[in-house]
Design a protein around this motif. Structure first.
Motif, PDB file in Angstrom:
ATOM      1  N   ALA A 182      -5.805  -4.406  -0.598  1.00 57.03           N
ATOM      2  CA  ALA A 182      -5.677  -5.202   0.636  1.00 57.03           C
ATOM      3  C   ALA A 182      -4.498  -6.155   0.554  1.00 57.03           C
ATOM      4  N   GLU A 183      -4.249  -6.727  -0.632  1.00 64.77           N
ATOM      5  CA  GLU A 183      -3.091  -7.601  -0.798  1.00 64.77           C
ATOM      6  C   GLU A 183      -1.793  -6.817  -0.577  1.00 64.77           C
ATOM      7  N   ALA A 184      -1.719  -5.617  -1.157  1.00 65.24           N
ATOM      8  CA  ALA A 184      -0.515  -4.793  -1.000  1.00 65.24           C
ATOM      9  C   ALA A 184      -0.315  -4.383   0.457  1.00 65.24           C
ATOM     10  N   LYS A 185      -1.394  -4.045   1.144  1.00 63.00           N
ATOM     11  CA  LYS A 185      -1.277  -3.637   2.549  1.00 63.00           C
ATOM     12  C   LYS A 185      -0.823  -4.799   3.430  1.00 63.00           C
ATOM     13  N   LEU A 186      -1.292  -6.002   3.132  1.00 61.07           N
ATOM     14  CA  LEU A 186      -0.836  -7.158   3.904  1.00 61.07           C
ATOM     15  C   LEU A 186       0.651  -7.398   3.689  1.00 61.07           C
ATOM     16  N   ALA A 187       1.089  -7.333   2.429  1.00 59.93           N
ATOM     17  CA  ALA A 187       2.512  -7.516   2.151  1.00 59.93           C
ATOM     18  C   ALA A 187       3.351  -6.444   2.854  1.00 59.93           C
ATOM     19  N   SER A 188       2.872  -5.185   2.811  1.00 58.24           N
ATOM     20  CA  SER A 188       3.597  -4.098   3.469  1.00 58.24           C
ATOM     21  C   SER A 188       3.633  -4.300   4.988  1.00 58.24           C
TER      22      SER A 188
ATOM     23  N   SER B  52     -17.712  -5.566 -10.718  1.00 53.46           N
ATOM     24  CA  SER B  52     -16.656  -5.964  -9.773  1.00 53.46           C
ATOM     25  C   SER B  52     -15.394  -5.108  -9.857  1.00 53.46           C
ATOM     26  N   ASN B  53     -15.410  -4.022 -10.629  1.00 50.58           N
ATOM     27  CA  ASN B  53     -14.195  -3.214 -10.775  1.00 50.58           C
ATOM     28  C   ASN B  53     -13.735  -2.645  -9.428  1.00 50.58           C
ATOM     29  N   ASP B  54     -14.653  -2.074  -8.684  1.00 49.18           N
ATOM     30  CA  ASP B  54     -14.285  -1.465  -7.401  1.00 49.18           C
ATOM     31  C   ASP B  54     -13.813  -2.518  -6.406  1.00 49.18           C
ATOM     32  N   THR B  55     -14.466  -3.657  -6.379  1.00 47.86           N
ATOM     33  CA  THR B  55     -14.074  -4.691  -5.410  1.00 47.86           C
ATOM     34  C   THR B  55     -12.731  -5.303  -5.773  1.00 47.86           C
ATOM     35  N   GLN B  56     -12.425  -5.400  -7.066  1.00 47.85           N
ATOM     36  CA  GLN B  56     -11.123  -5.927  -7.466  1.00 47.85           C
ATOM     37  C   GLN B  56     -10.002  -4.968  -7.073  1.00 47.85           C
ATOM     38  N   ILE B  57     -10.252  -3.685  -7.233  1.00 43.29           N
ATOM     39  CA  ILE B  57      -9.249  -2.691  -6.811  1.00 43.29           C
ATOM     40  C   ILE B  57      -9.043  -2.752  -5.302  1.00 43.29           C
TER      41      ILE B  57
END
Length: 394
Positions: free
Chosen positions: A102-108, A92-97
């Protein structure tokens, strides 16, 4: 004389014995024939039987929905698994990154859209200010125009005021166009319904689901068969990892000759025995559906009966038999077991084919239904943290 009498008696005795034997044989044949006739009239004529019957069931192929590397395999062949249980885990390393990105892009994107709303308000204020400046310049020009006629100011001064009017008008038009362009980006929306924010939310949900799908769960309860997945394997969406067989949902496919199907109806009771447990263990069931076509009709290479060397072959139709739960816990059936099926055809009131469409799903699972509840909470949290008090109030 005595010798002659003895000879006569000796010749009569074999004939008498033959008559007795013949009479006994005749009686035996009559008893057997009568028994067979009674058996046929009371039982055999009301039962159709076949040993061309086999246990069948749902073979649920477990497949990943994303690509990844296998890091854990929980069950092996023959193990029982529970619905919703995690069976295989992917790295799950790639999916967690991707989820964090995606969280950062939504906030931005939320902050960017907030700035769009603020820019629209700013341009509205500029338009109002430009209108005031334009009205002021136009008023100054009109007053000076009357003074020129009386010679109080020169024409050069009037031209200067006229230039101020044109300049103020141009600034007003530029401000109105900028306002129109800015409003077009946010018109008829609030922050949560803005296309940019909705797109970022959708990307976050997809990343969240991809991260969840690194844990592959069992859609139903059943037994594992044909495990193909291995640790360290790189799997792709659609590749078969293992098969789950819900043995509590098996049925029997019995193939009857077409000459046996005349009086068969949906709902008729069936008695079954298996070669595995013998005749001492009986299973009860009923006909769920009668075959729509013969096996040869749906084969990969259907028979070509138009050829000149045609030979008539009695065809068989598959009959699906639904089993009752009786004896299945104590004597479980497996896929492919041979069965002996006996159908009671006394009652012919049922239908040959189903007449009403099926309204409810025969099979369903709810292990995936609540997948978006947690991500919706995460979206609400990000929106709350990145929406200012003023914007929220608006």
């Amino acid at each position: 004389m005595e010798t002659k009498q003895e000879n006569i008696e000796a010749a009569v005795k074999p004939k008498s014995k033959r008559k007795t034997s013949f009479l006994i044989l005749l009686i035996a044949l009559l008893v057997i024939g009568g028994g067979w006739f009674a058996y046929y009239e009371l039982y055999a004529k009301f039962v159709e039987e076949t040993d061309d019957a086999y246990v069948n069931g749902n073979l649920i192929a477990l497949s990943p929905q994303i690509a990844g590397t296998v890091t854990k395999v929980v069950p092996d062949e023959g193990d029982f698994v529970k619905k919703g249980q995690v069976l295989v885990e992917l790295d799950s390393n790639d999916t967690q990154i991707a989820l964090q990105d995606a969280e950062a892009k939504l906030a931005s994107k939320v902050r960017e859209v907030r700035s769009m709303y603020a820019a629209a308000d700013n341009y509205k204020a500029k338009v109002e200010s430009s209108k005031v400046a334009y009205r002021q310049a136009l008023s100054d020009y009109n007053r000076r125009k009357n003074l020129v006629e009386r010679g109080a100011i020169s024409k050069e001064d009037l031209i200067h005021y006229q230039d101020n009017v044109e300049s103020a008008k141009s600034q007003l038009e530029a401000a109105e166009q900028s306002l129109e362009m800015t409003v077009a980006l946010v018109d008829n929306t609030v922050l949560e319904t803005h296309p940019g924010v909705k797109s970022a939310v959708a990307a976050l949900r997809k990343s969240y689901l991809d991260n969840m799908r690194t844990q592959i769960v069992a859609p139903v309860s059943g037994y594992v068969a044909k495990r193909a997945v291995q640790l360290g394997a790189q799997v792709q969406p659609g590749s078969q990892l293992m098969t789950i067989v819900p043995l509590h949902e098996v049925w029997v496919d019995a193939n009857f000759k077409e000459s046996q199907m005349k009086d068969m109806r949906i709902g008729q009771p069936v008695t079954l025995t298996s070669d595995l447990y013998g005749e001492d263990v009986e299973y009860k069931g009923e006909i769920e559906s009668l075959g729509i076509g013969t096996g040869s009709a749906f084969s990969l290479l259907p028979a070509q009966n138009a050829s000149g060397n045609w030979i008539k072959i009695v065809q068989r139709l598959p009959v699906k038999i639904r089993l009752e739960e009786q004896n299945q816990d104590k004597y479980p059936l497996r896929i492919g077991l041979s069965m002996l099926a006996k159908v009671d055809i006394r009652n012919t009131d049922g239908k040959v084919l189903a007449k009403l469409p099926k309204q409810e799903a025969r099979y369903n699972t709810d292990v995936y239904h609540n997948s978006l509840e947690e991500v919706d909470k995460l979206v609400a949290k990000i929106l709350h943290e990145n929406v200012g008090v003023t914007t929220a109030a608006q």
